[in-house]
Design a protein around this motif. Structure first.
Motif, mmCIF file in Angstrom:
data_model
loop_
_atom_site.group_PDB
_atom_site.id
_atom_site.type_symbol
_atom_site.label_atom_id
_atom_site.label_comp_id
_atom_site.label_asym_id
_atom_site.label_seq_id
_atom_site.Cartn_x
_atom_site.Cartn_y
_atom_site.Cartn_z
ATOM 1 N N GLY A 191 0.786 -1.224 0.000
ATOM 2 C CA GLY A 191 0.000 0.000 0.000
ATOM 3 C C GLY A 191 0.821 1.278 0.000
ATOM 4 O O GLY A 191 0.265 2.365 0.038
ATOM 5 N N ARG A 233 -1.952 4.013 0.324
ATOM 6 C CA ARG A 233 -3.307 3.637 -0.110
ATOM 7 C C ARG A 233 -3.850 2.590 0.844
ATOM 8 O O ARG A 233 -3.152 1.629 1.185
ATOM 9 N N ASP A 279 -7.307 0.156 1.529
ATOM 10 C CA ASP A 279 -8.600 -0.390 1.126
ATOM 11 C C ASP A 279 -9.219 -1.058 2.345
ATOM 12 O O ASP A 279 -8.545 -1.802 3.054
ATOM 13 N N LYS A 280 -10.489 -0.790 2.582
ATOM 14 C CA LYS A 280 -11.166 -1.369 3.736
ATOM 15 C C LYS A 280 -12.494 -1.954 3.302
ATOM 16 O O LYS A 280 -13.230 -1.342 2.535
ATOM 17 N N THR A 281 -12.782 -3.133 3.788
ATOM 18 C CA THR A 281 -14.065 -3.782 3.543
ATOM 19 C C THR A 281 -14.687 -4.108 4.895
ATOM 20 O O THR A 281 -14.010 -4.631 5.776
ATOM 21 N N ARG A 335 -17.265 -1.179 0.771
ATOM 22 C CA ARG A 335 -15.831 -1.020 0.509
ATOM 23 C C ARG A 335 -15.499 0.451 0.457
ATOM 24 O O ARG A 335 -16.264 1.251 -0.080
ATOM 25 N N ALA A 336 -14.353 0.772 1.002
ATOM 26 C CA ALA A 336 -13.867 2.153 0.972
ATOM 27 C C ALA A 336 -12.392 2.136 0.577
ATOM 28 O O ALA A 336 -11.646 1.248 0.968
ATOM 29 N N ARG A 337 -12.001 3.112 -0.190
ATOM 30 C CA ARG A 337 -10.608 3.254 -0.610
ATOM 31 C C ARG A 337 -10.186 4.685 -0.299
ATOM 32 O O ARG A 337 -10.909 5.621 -0.591
ATOM 33 N N SER A 338 -9.019 4.814 0.296
ATOM 34 C CA SER A 338 -8.510 6.126 0.654
ATOM 35 C C SER A 338 -7.011 6.177 0.370
ATOM 36 O O SER A 338 -6.339 5.151 0.384
ATOM 37 N N SER A 339 -6.513 7.372 0.098
ATOM 38 C CA SER A 339 -5.076 7.526 -0.084
ATOM 39 C C SER A 339 -4.657 8.902 0.415
ATOM 40 O O SER A 339 -5.456 9.833 0.473
#
Length: 77
Positions: free
Chosen positions: A13, A37, A39-41, A50-54
């Motif tokens: 990540g 980065r 990613d969380k589920t 699902r969420a994605r953050s950076s």
């Protein structure tokens, strides 16, 4: 300096954007700029979400044992 880049790039990540020498003695160090980065589920009432953050950060790493603070940066496009 290259060892720091290799270790940071080996973390899942993490994307190393730049590594360079920074400052002059006695405060000199290696400035590492990187993107993280995540990613969380998770389950929710409506099923799986699902969420994605950076985020992008800079850190000046010195050879001594003093802590190295993080600086939040805008991520390049």
């Amino acid at each position: 300096m290259w060892e720091l880049r290799r270790v940071a790039a080996g973390v899942a990540g993490v994307e190393v954007l730049s590594v360079r020498r920074d400052g002059s003695p006695p405060t000199a160090g290696t400035r590492l700029v990187f993107r993280v980065r995540v990613d969380k589920t998770a389950s929710s009432l409506f099923g799986w979400q699902r969420a994605r953050s950076s985020g992008c950060f800079a850190q000046l790493v010195r050879t001594g044992s003093e802590p190295s603070g993080l600086e939040r940066l805008p991520c390049p496009a």
